[in-house]
Write an enzyme that holds these catalytic residues in place. Structure first.
Site, PDB file in Angstrom:
ATOM      1  N   ASP A 100      -3.119  -4.569  -2.787  1.00  0.00           N
ATOM      2  CA  ASP A 100      -3.814  -3.661  -3.983  1.00  0.00           C
ATOM      3  C   ASP A 100      -5.181  -4.273  -3.505  1.00  0.00           C
ATOM      4  O   ASP A 100      -6.219  -3.808  -4.468  1.00  0.00           O
ATOM      5  CB  ASP A 100      -3.462  -4.625  -4.974  1.00  0.00           C
ATOM      6  CG  ASP A 100      -2.057  -3.767  -5.612  1.00  0.00           C
ATOM      7  OD1 ASP A 100      -1.838  -2.559  -5.222  1.00  0.00           O
ATOM      8  OD2 ASP A 100      -1.196  -4.449  -6.244  1.00  0.00           O
ATOM      9  N   ASP A 162       3.482   2.249  -4.762  1.00  0.00           N
ATOM     10  CA  ASP A 162       2.200   2.121  -5.347  1.00  0.00           C
ATOM     11  C   ASP A 162       1.206   2.195  -4.227  1.00  0.00           C
ATOM     12  O   ASP A 162      -0.209   2.610  -4.287  1.00  0.00           O
ATOM     13  CB  ASP A 162       1.874   0.657  -6.111  1.00  0.00           C
ATOM     14  CG  ASP A 162       3.092   0.360  -7.020  1.00  0.00           C
ATOM     15  OD1 ASP A 162       4.274   0.639  -6.473  1.00  0.00           O
ATOM     16  OD2 ASP A 162       3.014  -0.052  -8.005  1.00  0.00           O
TER      17      ASP A 162
END
Ligand code: GLY
Length: 384
Positions: A100, A162
């Site tokens: 991330d 994601d």
């Protein structure tokens, strides 16, 4: 008939402008309390501030940059810059970083660099991109998602949907440096998404586990969705948006076809109010639980998709994106409620773990504001 259509268009522009002004006013107000903190989920009307190392750290500064760039409020800019600087501790601390890094530094340093062109922001974004590229598993051709959550946990073989969004940092790094390696890694990861995450019907797995040594695909897992073979709606939104970005950055038709497939699955599953359940295949008794953040993210991705396809096809994606944003504005917005810091109600963070269910989520707010900015032509957009 022509006059009716004209009035409809004017009304549409009206609500978009209104939503934008309300979002700006609300963020100007909430920023006086939130400041350079990192809000994640709003409980009882108040955004809980998360650790700067959490994956959501980029969304608040991302909102601040979008609004500052179009409203010229210098206070919002100063807060966005402070957030970016605070993330230096996370970047330097290194061991807590995971995939991330994309979400975190695209919405802080890439955003800041695109708007202000300052060298320290470029360097931060490149450091994050180098880190992200180094998570690539050569045998499995995927970016490793996480580090062990508990001591001894082996998740070296785990990749998640994601991460499609995080690839924008690698595309940016190649464009910025002229070095194709970042783009090559991003493409290899996205090819793995096509092969191992996307199902024929356009739905996706949240998690795929590989053998980290051999690269063999072992299994698909439910993750934040209901079950391995269900269809977590935010995961589908990440796929729509991430695959569209991959097409935007590479021109590879397979990514565009896949983005369309995920988009058609998502749109076909929407209920009457156009806002998705948290999982399209959750049992009927759980489907009333919405995820407004998935709706906002998908809408912004669909607007980008509408710009990538043949103009004759554009309305297929643009019109439903507008319907989603319109419903979020009318039915899910907390615009004038001074006791609520979130913009958009009824997001679902992690249903299986019972975390942040039926609350405003900072990424829902971010993608909502970004979706409005797309409708109003208020770029630039940091993923592109
Ligand atoms: N894991 C990121 C998300 O909740 O979508």
């Amino acid at each position: 008939m022509q006059r009716a259509e004209h009035t409809q268009d004017r009304n549409r522009a009206d609500w978009v402008e209104k939503a934008w002004s309300k979002a700006l006013r609300k963020i100007q107000r909430t920023s006086r309390r939130i400041g350079d903190g990192f809000p994640h989920a709003s409980h009882n009307g108040v955004y809980e501030l998360a650790d700067p190392g959490w994956w959501t750290a980029g969304f608040w500064p991302g909102i601040l940059w979008l609004l500052y760039n179009n409203a010229g409020d210098e206070r919002l800019k100063a807060l966005a810059e402070q957030c970016e600087e605070k993330l230096d501790g996370v970047l330097d601390g290194y061991v807590r970083l995971d995939h991330d890094a994309g979400f975190m530094w695209i919405l802080t340093s890439v955003a800041s660099y695109k708007l202000l062109g300052k060298e320290p922001s470029r360097v931060r974004a490149l450091k994050a991109a180098n880190y992200l590229a180094a998570r690539f598993n050569l045998k499995g051709r995927y970016i490793r998602a996480w580090n062990p959550w508990t001591e001894g946990e082996d998740n070296a073989g785990v990749a998640i949907i994601d991460c499609c969004m995080n690839m924008a940092l690698l595309f940016w790094a190649s464009a910025n440096t002229g070095d194709p390696r970042y783009r090559q890694i991003a493409e290899a990861h996205m090819d793995t998404v096509l092969e191992h995450f996307l199902r024929p019907d356009g739905s996706v797995y949240h998690i795929v586990r590989f053998d980290a040594e051999t690269g063999e695909r072992l299994e698909g897992l439910g993750g934040q969705g209901y079950a391995p073979e269900s269809a977590w709606s935010r995961g589908t939104a990440w796929a729509i948006y991430g695959l569209t970005l991959a097409f935007h950055h590479t021109g590879k038709p397979a990514y565009l076809d896949a983005a369309k497939r995920a988009a058609h699955f998502f749109l076909a599953g929407l209920p009457e109010d156009q806002v998705p359940p948290w999982d399209f295949r959750a049992p009927q008794e759980l489907r009333h639980i919405r995820d407004s953040s998935a709706g906002a993210c998908a809408a912004s991705g669909l607007l980008l998709l509408a710009d990538q396809v043949d103009p004759l096809e554009s309305a297929v994606y643009r019109e439903p994106a507008i319907r989603i944003l319109d419903s979020l504005y009318r039915n899910y917005g907390a615009w004038d409620d001074e006791r609520e810091e979130g913009l958009i109600l009824h997001g679902t963070g992690h249903y299986p773990e019972g975390k942040n269910v039926d609350v405003p989520l900072i990424y829902g707010d971010f993608f909502y504001v970004e979706g409005l900015a797309r409708l109003l032509g208020k770029g630039p957009f940091y993923w592109e």
